[in-house]
Motif scaffolding. Structure first.
Motif, PDB file in Angstrom:
ATOM      1  N   VAL A   1     -10.585  21.918 -20.842  1.00  0.00           N
ATOM      2  CA  VAL A   1      -9.174  21.795 -20.335  1.00  0.00           C
ATOM      3  C   VAL A   1      -8.230  22.927 -20.593  1.00  0.00           C
ATOM      4  CG1 VAL A   1      -7.166  20.101 -20.422  1.00  0.00           C
ATOM      5  CG2 VAL A   1      -9.287  19.186 -20.921  1.00  0.00           C
TER       6      VAL A   1
ATOM      7  N   ILE B   1      -8.751  26.082 -21.033  1.00  0.00           N
ATOM      8  CA  ILE B   1      -9.058  27.344 -20.361  1.00  0.00           C
ATOM      9  C   ILE B   1      -8.330  27.300 -18.859  1.00  0.00           C
ATOM     10  CG2 ILE B   1     -10.983  26.235 -18.954  1.00  0.00           C
ATOM     11  CD1 ILE B   1     -12.349  28.868 -19.442  1.00  0.00           C
ATOM     12  N   LEU B   2      -7.916  26.255 -18.459  1.00  0.00           N
ATOM     13  CA  LEU B   2      -7.256  26.028 -17.159  1.00  0.00           C
ATOM     14  C   LEU B   2      -5.696  26.334 -17.362  1.00  0.00           C
ATOM     15  CD1 LEU B   2      -8.439  22.494 -15.963  1.00  0.00           C
ATOM     16  CD2 LEU B   2      -9.384  24.947 -15.227  1.00  0.00           C
ATOM     17  N   THR B   3      -5.051  26.278 -18.887  1.00  0.00           N
ATOM     18  CA  THR B   3      -3.782  26.562 -18.932  1.00  0.00           C
ATOM     19  C   THR B   3      -3.675  27.973 -19.555  1.00  0.00           C
ATOM     20  OG1 THR B   3      -4.024  25.806 -21.151  1.00  0.00           O
ATOM     21  CG2 THR B   3      -3.208  24.038 -19.533  1.00  0.00           C
ATOM     22  N   GLY B   4      -4.797  28.778 -19.635  1.00  0.00           N
ATOM     23  CA  GLY B   4      -4.889  29.969 -20.338  1.00  0.00           C
ATOM     24  C   GLY B   4      -4.589  30.009 -21.873  1.00  0.00           C
TER      25      GLY B   4
ATOM     26  N   HIS C   1     -15.512  22.784 -12.051  1.00  0.00           N
ATOM     27  CA  HIS C   1     -14.685  23.387 -13.047  1.00  0.00           C
ATOM     28  C   HIS C   1     -14.108  24.900 -12.633  1.00  0.00           C
ATOM     29  CE1 HIS C   1     -13.670  25.179 -17.213  1.00  0.00           C
ATOM     30  NE2 HIS C   1     -13.401  23.557 -17.361  1.00  0.00           N
TER      31      HIS C   1
ATOM     32  N   LEU D   1     -11.308  24.312 -10.133  1.00  0.00           N
ATOM     33  CA  LEU D   1     -10.169  24.138 -10.729  1.00  0.00           C
ATOM     34  C   LEU D   1      -9.538  25.329 -11.291  1.00  0.00           C
ATOM     35  CD1 LEU D   1      -9.059  21.157 -10.730  1.00  0.00           C
ATOM     36  CD2 LEU D   1      -9.837  21.113 -13.143  1.00  0.00           C
ATOM     37  N   ARG D   2     -10.287  26.068 -11.845  1.00  0.00           N
ATOM     38  CA  ARG D   2      -9.983  27.437 -12.568  1.00  0.00           C
ATOM     39  C   ARG D   2      -9.262  28.173 -11.576  1.00  0.00           C
ATOM     40  NH1 ARG D   2     -14.762  29.866 -15.254  1.00  0.00           N
ATOM     41  NH2 ARG D   2     -13.459  31.799 -15.469  1.00  0.00           N
TER      42      ARG D   2
ATOM     43  N   VAL E   1      -5.960  26.790 -10.508  1.00  0.00           N
ATOM     44  CA  VAL E   1      -4.886  26.939 -11.358  1.00  0.00           C
ATOM     45  C   VAL E   1      -4.445  28.242 -11.157  1.00  0.00           C
ATOM     46  CG1 VAL E   1      -4.276  26.969 -13.841  1.00  0.00           C
ATOM     47  CG2 VAL E   1      -5.598  24.879 -12.665  1.00  0.00           C
TER      48      VAL E   1
ATOM     49  N   LYS F   1      -0.642  29.812 -10.775  1.00  0.00           N
ATOM     50  CA  LYS F   1       0.238  30.879 -11.610  1.00  0.00           C
ATOM     51  C   LYS F   1       0.884  31.888 -10.857  1.00  0.00           C
ATOM     52  CE  LYS F   1      -1.458  29.389 -16.089  1.00  0.00           C
ATOM     53  NZ  LYS F   1      -2.330  29.880 -17.027  1.00  0.00           N
TER      54      LYS F   1
END
Lengths: 206, 541
Positions: free
Chosen positions: A92, A94-97, B526, B529-530, B533, B537
């Motif tokens: 999880v 990793i997606l938010t940095g 995954h 998704l990365r 995201v 951003k």
């Protein structure tokens, strides 16, 4: 700030990449022998799979020697420190940095999740593969070795195939995780050149 | 061919050449003078005893026995003479005089006609004296002219249909009816492919019909067809493997050996097994190391005889007697051929199916065969197996063998549930090929065999399995690994054995594929998704 650290010695890199190549090759030929598809033909697949097996076992002998003499085996001592945080990071965070919860260093170049996975490769999956593989290959010697009453070829083959599925699964995830460094190619660059960019504070630990 | 295969093949070829070359020249050359002499120390054309005319075969035999005075005793003890074989293991009395098959079925009431292939001179009546030394037909095996058997058939006025389903009556007049026994006697020699083949190639009424691995194509075989019998190959003849001592020939369809653990026999010669010449590790060290690992469970024949009837002569795969006896509107016999000229229906023999290059069936076999005889009860509901090859995966004496399966439909006694014989031959109304009356023909045969017959005729599907031994291909023509090592390979129906490529438990495969596939799908999702995201951003920024 980051600092360049020489993380992977020349032998270690040689071992890693030749092992990678051999494992991929053995998966391709092995699953052909298992009957999933026809690529090289059964006989060439079988012959090359056998040659590759001997090459890989020789490589492991050298690698075990290297790990033992350099003390690098300690890199695989399991640790549960922040294990769940790491698992949460990869799924999880990793997606938010968010930052990686584990700081690598020369002395601890694998995070606890890596240690557990690599150690189980060393002590579970690899031995399962080569013990079942050797038994498979030397099927005709079970009689003289006194093993015939205890083994059945289809059980040995099953063990070999199950272990092969596991290592192939590892391979898929491992290849993907290569892309999760600071940059997309950071990890693969480190494994090629030996030099990794580590966070300054953790680098000083070494 | 992959590059590796090419390299291996060339290494192998070199090795084989290196091994074979000295062997080919193993016989030291003879001087021209010696080479001009006959191989034998006796030239029969010079014997005083043979410098005359002979009226009959038995008269010639008398002359033969005047020198070879122990020969008849030896021959009288042989399977070739007795047509009887007692299997010590199963206790069954077998041999041509006792078994029932689905080709010409039974010798009962056909004796003198079937006996055209018996090594006797004049077995022409129902009763035959098996103890008469002068009845031994030396020429049957020792003729060197290749003409004798055919002449003998005609001399004895064999029923034409025994060999010819269709024939030209106008030519029948020109057939030489009496062999020149004196001339034949002066040219006797060792048995040959021709003499053995005269009967064994034509088993059950014609070239290649029954066996499929024995037919006239072997007379001029290329090495690709038969590495042993080809003149450009090993140049062997039957008795090189079927070693014969005191007129007793080794090798038997009634008690074959599935696995010969004794290995090479340099001094004693062949035991009619592959191992007695090729040993227990027959593949050279340069070949794939795994090949020799097969010999414990796979008969040599399985890989080295890739197909049955490979020489251009078709073999029968189905013989349906139930349709025999139909006549056309004019009351004449019918013959129907397929587009390849094979007879698929004849009034005499019913319906037939044929095959060339037939892929064998594969069965576990330990050498023990049980036969049905006229004495046994059958279950007419299903397919009746005329012979049962014993063996199985848990029997260490068993190996996987190639067999020719000959299917048929043949008459039975429907009330007594037994197989029956049929009087096919003869010149009276009891002969099926004269009157086409099943009842009479069966009654005559069963009376001759001393067995009851209810008079109720039925037909039953039957199956006969014939182990395949001949038409051995050289290495280049043998099966390759993938022919068996694959999901639907040649061994797919053989029970009780696992081998790589066959596949294990489907659940393991399914779970394994789900695991690998799941991991792949997981990392792809995954990764996606990365990326998503990241784009969101950077979009915000």
């Amino acid at each position: 700030m980051t600092q360049r650290v020489y993380l992977f010695a020349r032998f270690e890199r040689f071992w890693h990449w030749s092992q990678a190549g051999l494992i991929i090759f053995m998966a391709v030929t092995g699953f052909e022998i298992h009957g999933f598809y026809t690529l090289l033909g059964f006989e060439p697949a079988q012959e090359l799979h056998t040659i590759a097996a001997w090459a890989l076992i020789s490589l492991w002998v050298f690698a075990i020697f290297w790990h033992a003499t350099t003390g690098e085996w300690k890199q695989y001592i399991p640790s549960f420190d922040r294990l769940f945080a790491i698992m949460r990071y990869y799924s999880v965070d990793i997606l938010t940095g968010a930052p990686h919860p584990y700081k690598k260093s020369r002395l601890h170049k694998h995070n606890p999740l890596q240690r557990i996975v690599y150690l189980s490769l060393w002590v579970l999956i690899n031995p399962a593969l080569w013990i079942s593989g050797a038994l498979y290959y030397y099927y005709n010697d079970w009689g003289p070795w006194g093993l015939a009453p205890y083994l059945k070829l289809e059980y040995v083959a099953t063990a070999h195939v199950v272990a092969a599925f596991l290592i192939t699964t590892f391979l898929v995830i491992h290849v993907y995780l290569i892309t999760t460094g600071h940059t997309l190619f950071a990890y693969i660059k480190a494994m090629i050149t030996g030099w990794a960019d580590l966070d300054e504070d953790s680098a000083q630990e070494s | 061919m992959s590059p590796l295969q090419k390299i291996l093949a060339s290494v192998l070829t070199l090795a084989v050449c290196a091994l074979a070359a000295p062997e080919a020249n193993a016989k030291p050359p003879l001087s021209a003078a010696l080479a001009a002499l006959p191989a034998s120390t006796a030239d029969h054309s010079q014997f005083k005893e043979l410098q005359r005319e002979f009226e009959s075969g038995s008269e010639l035999t008398r002359a033969c026995l005047s020198c070879h005075n122990q020969a008849a005793k030896q021959v009288h003890a042989s399977k070739h003479w007795k047509w009887e074989f007692v299997n010590g293991k199963t206790g069954q009395t077998l041999g041509k005089r006792h078994v029932v098959n689905n080709t010409l079925m039974s010798i009962a009431a056909n004796g003198p006609y079937c006996a055209r292939c018996h090594i006797s001179n004049e077995w022409t009546e129902a009763k035959f004296d098996f103890t008469d030394p002068n009845q031994v037909d030396c020429l049957a095996c020792h003729d060197t002219t290749g003409t004798y058997t055919s002449m003998k058939m005609h001399q004895l006025r064999s029923k034409c249909s025994a060999c010819h389903v269709e024939f030209d009556k106008s030519k029948a007049r020109n057939v030489v009816r009496r062999p020149d026994f004196g001339e034949l006697g002066r040219h006797v020699g060792k048995p040959s492919l021709q003499t053995c083949g005269a009967c064994h190639f034509n088993s059950d009424g014609g070239n290649g019909i029954k066996h499929g691995d024995l037919d006239s194509s072997l007379l001029n075989a290329a090495p690709e067809l038969d590495a042993h019998m080809a003149k450009d190959g090993a140049g062997l003849t039957c008795f090189n493997c079927h070693k014969t001592r005191r007129h007793q020939t080794l090798g038997s369809r009634y008690a074959p050996q599935s696995k010969d653990p004794k290995g090479k026999n340099v001094l004693g010669g062949s035991r009619a097994t592959c191992e007695s010449c090729h040993g227990l590790a027959p593949h050279p060290k340069t070949a794939n190391a795994k090949l020799n690992d097969h010999v414990d469970r796979i008969a040599c024949q399985t890989c080295h005889i890739p197909a049955i009837a490979r020489g251009g002569v078709p073999t029968k795969t189905r013989w349906d007697w139930s349709s025999a006896g139909r006549l056309d509107k004019a009351g004449k016999e019918i013959i129907t051929r397929d587009d390849k000229g094979r007879i698929i229906y004849s009034t005499q023999r019913g319906s037939a199916e044929w095959a060339e290059n037939l892929v064998p069936d594969y069965v576990w076999f330990n050498g023990e065969v049980k036969y049905l005889t006229l004495n046994d009860k059958i279950n007419p509901a299903g397919t009746v197996r005329l012979n049962v090859l014993s063996g199985g995966p848990d029997d260490p004496k068993s190996r996987i063998w190639p067999v020719k399966t000959l299917r048929g439909k043949q008459p039975i006694d429907a009330e007594n549930a037994t197989l029956v014989g049929v009087r096919l031959f003869g010149k009276d109304e009891n002969a099926f090929w004269e009157a086409y009356d099943w009842n009479k023909a069966i009654a005559a045969s069963m009376a001759d065999a001393g067995r009851p017959f209810s008079g109720k005729v039925g037909f039953v599907e039957t199956e006969m399995r014939i182990p395949v031994n001949h038409m051995v291909a050289p290495e280049s023509g043998a099966l390759s690994c993938g022919d068996c090592h694959s999901r639907n390979g040649r061994m797919a129906t053989v029970p009780g054995i696992y081998y790589p490529g066959r596949g294990i438990y489907w659940l393991i495969d399914l779970l394994g594929l789900l695991l690998v596939g799941g991991a792949l799908a997981g990392v792809l999702a995954h990764g996606a998704l990365r990326i998503a995201v990241k784009f969101r951003k950077s979009g915000k920024a």
